[in-house]
Design an enzyme around this catalytic site. Structure first.
Site, short mmCIF file in Angstrom:
data_model
loop_
_atom_site.label_atom_id
_atom_site.label_comp_id
_atom_site.label_asym_id
_atom_site.label_seq_id
_atom_site.Cartn_x
_atom_site.Cartn_y
_atom_site.Cartn_z
N HIS A 103 0.87 -1.17 0.00
CA HIS A 103 0.00 0.00 0.00
C HIS A 103 0.91 1.22 0.00
O HIS A 103 1.98 1.20 0.62
CB HIS A 103 -0.83 0.12 1.28
CG HIS A 103 -1.74 -1.03 1.60
ND1 HIS A 103 -1.33 -2.14 2.28
CD2 HIS A 103 -3.07 -1.20 1.35
CE1 HIS A 103 -2.37 -2.95 2.45
NE2 HIS A 103 -3.43 -2.42 1.90
N ASP A 106 2.30 2.02 3.34
CA ASP A 106 3.24 1.05 3.95
C ASP A 106 4.67 1.51 3.73
O ASP A 106 5.53 1.31 4.58
CB ASP A 106 3.16 -0.33 3.28
CG ASP A 106 1.81 -0.97 3.38
OD1 ASP A 106 1.06 -0.64 4.30
OD2 ASP A 106 1.51 -1.84 2.52
N HIS A 273 -10.86 -14.35 3.81
CA HIS A 273 -12.07 -13.59 3.50
C HIS A 273 -13.18 -14.52 3.04
O HIS A 273 -14.36 -14.30 3.34
CB HIS A 273 -11.80 -12.54 2.44
CG HIS A 273 -10.78 -11.51 2.82
ND1 HIS A 273 -10.40 -10.49 2.01
CD2 HIS A 273 -10.07 -11.37 3.98
CE1 HIS A 273 -9.49 -9.74 2.62
NE2 HIS A 273 -9.27 -10.27 3.81
C1 XLS Z 1 -7.42 -6.90 4.44
C2 XLS Z 1 -7.04 -7.03 3.02
C3 XLS Z 1 -5.91 -6.13 2.58
C4 XLS Z 1 -5.83 -6.08 1.08
C5 XLS Z 1 -5.03 -4.93 0.57
O1 XLS Z 1 -8.10 -7.73 5.02
O2 XLS Z 1 -6.74 -8.37 2.78
O3 XLS Z 1 -4.72 -6.54 3.15
O4 XLS Z 1 -5.31 -7.24 0.56
O5 XLS Z 1 -5.55 -3.71 0.94
NI NI Z 2 -5.78 -9.14 1.11
NI NI Z 3 -7.38 -10.02 4.85
#
Ligand code: XLS
Ligand code: NI
Ligand code: NI
Length: 439
Positions: A103, A106, A273
């Site tokens: 990011h 980061d 996720h």
């Molecule tokens: C958070 C996300 C994040 C994305 C990038 O849960 O996985 O890390 O991959 O913003």
């Molecule tokens: Ni991610």
């Molecule tokens: Ni994640």
């Protein structure tokens, strides 16, 4: 940089084979080994994430960070950001990961104004570019952090505040520019706060229309500057918000289709996720593959007993095998890769744990690849599935698929036959045992 190395005791991680007892060696990931017609390096396209591995202090909601990172002085100075970038590339290189991802925030510190923040980013991008050239490590994808700063409290592209939407647009514009400059192969949109905490204060339709508008502007800008990388949308159902609009692969695809964005995006699927959405990762993979929208994978896994995004390193061979089965079936990655969006446990605070975590994930995927390739080569699983659908290969099934018949013809078909042919067993347990034969 011999005497100011971040990992002075660690040399390049070699492949030593399954009999090795060296914990700083690969037992299975042998980058140049050919599996199913392609090198392991090209199948797996491993990538390290900057945020978890180089910014995450391993804090949890009950305690501060524990990570020992001697190269990082903990300050927000540009000098520290540059040193951190060099440490990160030393790590990517010693690990043998061909890609990384970051990011904007980061890599470089946010300052008081956008102009100053952009200047900081440009300074660190110079180092990233130098280090990419020195090591040959490439950028899998870039992204913008549109969720950490308090201005994004109500969301970014779905904020109720039009100035915040504009700020987010400016930030993404810059992030796409630096991704382009660094030769990034993709750019990811993860809607960390694009959702809601309560519907009492939310105009959902309006927010979704704004999100679509935002993504269309990104597509336009990408064309304008000639960025060829792939755009990804990353589904996640919740956390930090109660409900996130990009909740799972199916919801993302529907959104993209409704707003005429499907030609411009693929999905970046993350294992943890998928489980938060109440699906398996393989389910999400199959949904994406069916729509020709599988782009990239954020490789990690959750914990059965913890209901949040624990982002653990993926070490479950059933999981990696399932992922590789779907990936091989889909013909493999083009622009995407296996991006370790994974963090160490708070208890694993040593620098060397960064190596152990990634080696574990890379070996687990190397085994998943070998197992999946062997299952496909063997052919019994595939033959079973094909046979299960044999009634569609000719006769009435074929005519249905070709659109040659309607309800009246199907009624006539059944009346003439006197009933349906008998069903066959689904053989789930038999198939689970078949998979075990290869693990
Ligand atoms: C958070 C996300 C994040 C994305 C990038 O849960 O996985 O890390 O991959 O913003
Ligand atoms: Ni991610
Ligand atoms: Ni994640």
């Amino acid at each position: 940089m011999a005497n100011n190395e971040a990992f002075p005791d660690i040399r390049k991680i070699p492949f030593e084979g399954p009999d090795s007892r060296n914990p700083l060696a690969f037992q299975h990931y042998n980058p140049s080994e050919t599996i199913a017609g392609k090198s392991m390096r090209d199948h797996l396209r491993f990538s390290v994430v900057y945020w978890h591995s180089f910014r995450n202090q391993l804090a949890d909601p009950f305690g501060t960070g524990t990570a020992l990172r001697p190269w990082d002085d903990g300050s927000d100075s540009l000098e520290n950001a540059r040193n951190r970038a060099r440490a990160a590339f030393e790590f990517f290189d010693k690990l043998g990961a061909p890609y990384y991802a970051f990011h904007d925030r980061d890599v470089a510190p946010e300052a008081a104004t956008l102009a100053e923040t952009n200047r900081n980013l440009d300074e660190v991008v110079k180092v990233l570019k130098e280090e990419q050239e020195r090591t040959g490590v490439r950028l899998l994808w870039g992204t913008a952090c549109l969720f950490a700063h308090p201005r994004y409290v109500h969301g970014a592209a779905t904020s109720c505040n039009a100035d915040v939407f504009s700020y987010a647009a400016a930030q993404v514009k810059k992030a796409i520019e630096v991704t382009h400059e660094l030769g990034g192969e993709g750019y990811t949109f993860w809607g960390g706060r694009e959702g809601y905490s309560t519907l009492l204060n939310t105009d959902m339709k309006r927010e979704l229309d704004h999100l679509a508008r935002f993504l269309h502007m990104a597509v336009d800008y990408k064309k304008e500057i000639g960025f060829q990388g792939q755009f990804y949308l990353e589904p996640k159902p919740k956390e930090p918000t109660k409900h996130q609009y990009d909740s799972d692969a199916a919801a993302c695809l529907n959104f993209l289709r409704e707003h005429h964005l499907l030609d411009h995006f693929k999905l970046n699927l993350e294992t943890n996720h998928a489980t938060l959405a109440g699906h398996t990762m393989q389910h999400e993979m199959e949904v994406a593959v069916a729509a020709d929208a599988l782009g990239s994978i954020d490789a990690n896994m959750g914990d059965l007993l913890l209901g949040w995004d624990t982002d653990q390193f993926p070490t479950d061979l059933y999981l990696t095998t399932e992922i590789m089965l779907s990936l091989l079936k889909a013909g493999g990655f083009t622009s995407g890769g296996l991006n370790f969006d994974a963090k160490l446990r708070r208890e694993s605070f040593d620098p060397v744990d960064l190596f152990y975590g990634h080696i574990a994930g890379m070996d687990a995927f190397a085994r998943g690849l070998k197992i999946a390739a062997a299952i496909r080569e063997d052919g019994r699983l595939d033959a079973f599935v094909r046979k299960r659908y044999a009634s569609w290969d000719n006769g009435i099934g074929r005519r249905i698929e070709l659109g040659e018949v309607g309800f009246a013809e199907l009624e006539a078909h059944i009346l003439e036959k006197g009933g349906a042919s008998p069903n066959q067993s689904g053989r789930q347990e038999f198939l689970e045992n078949l998979i075990n034969e290869f693990i």
